[in-house]
Design a protein around this motif. Structure first.
Motif, short mmCIF file in Angstrom:
data_model
loop_
_atom_site.label_atom_id
_atom_site.label_comp_id
_atom_site.label_asym_id
_atom_site.label_seq_id
_atom_site.Cartn_x
_atom_site.Cartn_y
_atom_site.Cartn_z
N ARG A 211 0.95 -1.26 -0.03
CA ARG A 211 -0.06 0.02 -0.12
C ARG A 211 0.78 1.22 0.13
O ARG A 211 0.56 2.41 -0.46
CB ARG A 211 -1.07 -0.05 1.27
CG ARG A 211 -2.41 0.37 0.84
CD ARG A 211 -3.17 0.34 2.04
NE ARG A 211 -3.43 -0.42 3.08
CZ ARG A 211 -4.14 -1.33 3.17
NH1 ARG A 211 -5.11 -1.42 2.64
NH2 ARG A 211 -4.05 -2.40 4.26
N SER A 236 1.49 -6.81 -2.31
CA SER A 236 0.63 -7.31 -1.06
C SER A 236 -0.90 -7.16 -1.42
O SER A 236 -1.10 -6.35 -2.26
CB SER A 236 0.80 -6.34 -0.04
OG SER A 236 0.46 -5.26 -0.14
N ARG A 237 -1.82 -7.69 -0.52
CA ARG A 237 -3.11 -7.47 -0.83
C ARG A 237 -3.33 -6.11 -0.61
O ARG A 237 -4.53 -5.84 -1.15
CB ARG A 237 -3.73 -8.56 0.24
CG ARG A 237 -5.17 -8.56 0.00
CD ARG A 237 -5.97 -9.62 0.50
NE ARG A 237 -7.12 -9.61 1.15
CZ ARG A 237 -7.88 -10.55 1.79
NH1 ARG A 237 -7.53 -11.70 1.74
NH2 ARG A 237 -9.12 -10.04 2.20
N GLN A 250 -0.82 -10.87 -6.36
CA GLN A 250 -1.00 -11.17 -4.79
C GLN A 250 0.02 -12.24 -4.18
O GLN A 250 -0.16 -13.33 -4.63
CB GLN A 250 -2.27 -11.18 -4.29
CG GLN A 250 -2.31 -11.11 -2.77
CD GLN A 250 -3.96 -11.19 -2.28
OE1 GLN A 250 -4.74 -11.11 -2.63
NE2 GLN A 250 -4.09 -12.15 -1.18
N ILE A 251 0.78 -11.72 -3.20
CA ILE A 251 1.72 -12.80 -2.66
C ILE A 251 0.91 -12.88 -1.21
O ILE A 251 0.91 -11.90 -0.75
CB ILE A 251 3.16 -12.36 -2.79
CG1 ILE A 251 3.55 -12.44 -4.07
CG2 ILE A 251 3.91 -13.21 -1.76
CD1 ILE A 251 4.76 -11.69 -4.62
N THR A 254 -3.36 -15.95 0.90
CA THR A 254 -4.60 -15.99 0.11
C THR A 254 -3.93 -15.56 -1.38
O THR A 254 -5.02 -15.64 -2.36
CB THR A 254 -5.71 -15.43 0.53
OG1 THR A 254 -5.28 -14.17 0.72
CG2 THR A 254 -6.47 -15.77 1.41
N SER A 269 4.03 -3.76 4.74
CA SER A 269 4.44 -3.61 6.47
C SER A 269 4.90 -4.98 6.84
O SER A 269 5.35 -5.02 8.15
CB SER A 269 3.03 -3.25 7.12
OG SER A 269 1.90 -4.15 6.83
N GLN A 273 -0.19 -12.60 7.26
CA GLN A 273 -0.69 -13.26 5.76
C GLN A 273 0.14 -13.14 4.83
O GLN A 273 0.09 -13.73 3.88
CB GLN A 273 -2.05 -12.77 5.51
CG GLN A 273 -3.13 -13.13 6.62
CD GLN A 273 -3.32 -11.97 7.66
OE1 GLN A 273 -2.49 -11.01 7.79
NE2 GLN A 273 -4.29 -12.22 8.61
N ASN A 288 11.06 0.27 3.97
CA ASN A 288 10.04 0.81 4.53
C ASN A 288 10.26 2.14 5.29
O ASN A 288 11.29 2.11 5.94
CB ASN A 288 9.40 -0.33 5.72
CG ASN A 288 7.88 -0.08 5.84
OD1 ASN A 288 7.44 1.10 6.31
ND2 ASN A 288 7.04 -0.94 5.52
#
Ligand code: FAD
Length: 323
Positions: A211, A236-237, A250-251, A254, A269, A273, A288
């Motif tokens: 994000r 990321s999701r 997406q890694i 899910t 972050s 998950q 980051n």
């Protein structure tokens, strides 16, 4: 224990996928001095037999049929059941890919043999193969073996070292006729994504954005870095949910599970998950702004900074070094 080991090779763009080459290395280890037989289906099967032999197969069985030109569960499972020997102890190794995940339970159930999926390593103890697979989203590992003599395993891409190509290896090649009927699904069209590039699950280098990239445009610097490194872009999701990129990237738990040699996480972050899908990468670099970000707990190299400064900086240095 006598094991004749079979490997179903998968092809992409007319050539054998690297996960199938890794499956051959796993098969060689399981087989010991017993034979390893590669199986290839479809119109490019014959021309790829040598690759299978050069990477460890003693023999390759090929089959082509209109119904094998595109993968379907019915077509491949029927063909496999006709190619595999009846009533003999065998081990079948398949890549833990979309096809492998779909096909393996069907074939294992039809033959009545055990199935161990998503293995990341294996050892042979007293002639018996013992397979290691992650559980609890990668937080622990379990070791498993087959109760019966026969079994089917799927191997996770990028985990088993492939055997070096040996052009002096020769093997038997046989083409068989298969009878396929009652296909219940029809592939009408396959649409390739523009700029699809390297398959994420097989990529050796991944540059992933979260994000923190803030927009679809924000992925550009990551794409440029991935280009210079010859890698793939992941996400990321959080980034997918925000609409910055496609869910195919997406890694995580899910999404796709990846084990590249190098994983660069920018603006991610490090939620549990997400870690479930990438924490077993060989080298992890995290970028980051927040020095407390949990991604740093799994990172080998920690860069506290703004990804929009850091990523272009790395790309520029790599380009300068190359010129
Ligand atoms: P955030 O948590 O919002 O993190 C953004 C990070 O970017 C922050 O650490 C921030 O400090 C940093 N940042 C911001 N700006 C910059 C900048 N300019 N430079 C550098 N750093 C910056 N998530 C997955 O990823 N994959 C999954 O498969 C997945 N499955 C899930 C399944 C379930 C059932 C649930 C409940 C959740 C799942 N999630 C998954 C979501 C997961 O919990 C997190 O919400 C998600 O991973 C957060 O994405 P993110 O790290 O990109 O976003």
């Amino acid at each position: 224990m006598t094991h004749h080991v079979f490997v179903l090779g998968e092809m992409k763009d007319g050539t054998v996928r690297s996960v199938s080459i890794e499956a051959l290395a796993a098969a060689r280890k399981i087989a010991g001095n017993h034979p390893v037989t590669g199986i290839l289906f479809g119109e490019h099967a014959n021309e790829n037999s040598d690759i299978m032999i050069q990477h460890g197969a003693d023999e390759v069985i090929t089959a082509d049929h209109q119904a094998l030109r595109q993968y379907t569960t019915d077509g491949y499972s029927q063909a496999l059941l006709q190619v595999l020997p009846d009533n003999q102890p065998i081990v079948l190794v398949i890549g833990h890919t979309a096809i492998g995940k779909d096909l393996s339970p069907r074939v294992a159930a039809k033959i009545g043999m055990g199935l161990i999926t998503d293995i990341v390593s294996l050892e042979v103890v007293n002639g018996k193969p013992i397979f290691t697979r992650p559980i609890y989203a990668g937080k622990a590992f379990e070791k498993k073996t087959f109760k019966e003599t026969s079994g089917l395993v799927t191997i996770r891409p990028n985990n088993v070292e492939p055997l070096p190509k040996d052009q002096s290896r020769h093997g038997k090649k046989s083409h068989v006729q298969v009878n396929i009927k009652d296909i219940r699904t029809v592939v009408k069209d396959v649409m390739k994504k523009a700029g699809g590039g390297t398959d994420l699950s097989e990529a050796k280098i991944i540059v992933a954005g979260g994000r923190g990239v803030k927009s679809a445009e924000g992925f550009k610097p990551l794409e440029e870095l991935a280009d210079v490194l010859g890698g793939a872009v992941g996400a990321s999701r959080g980034a997918c949910d925000a609409g910055y990129c496609d869910y195919a990237l997406q890694i995580g738990q899910t999404g796709k599970v990846v084990t590249p040699d190098l994983y660069i996480a920018a603006g991610i972050s490090g939620a549990i998950q997400h870690l479930a899908g990438m924490s077993h990468s060989r080298v992890i670099v995290a970028i980051n702004k927040d020095p407390e970000a949990p991604i740093f707990d799994v990172a080998d190299y920690k860069i506290v900074g703004d990804l929009f400064d850091v990523v272009p900086h790395i790309t520029k240095h790599l380009k300068d070094d190359a010129s």
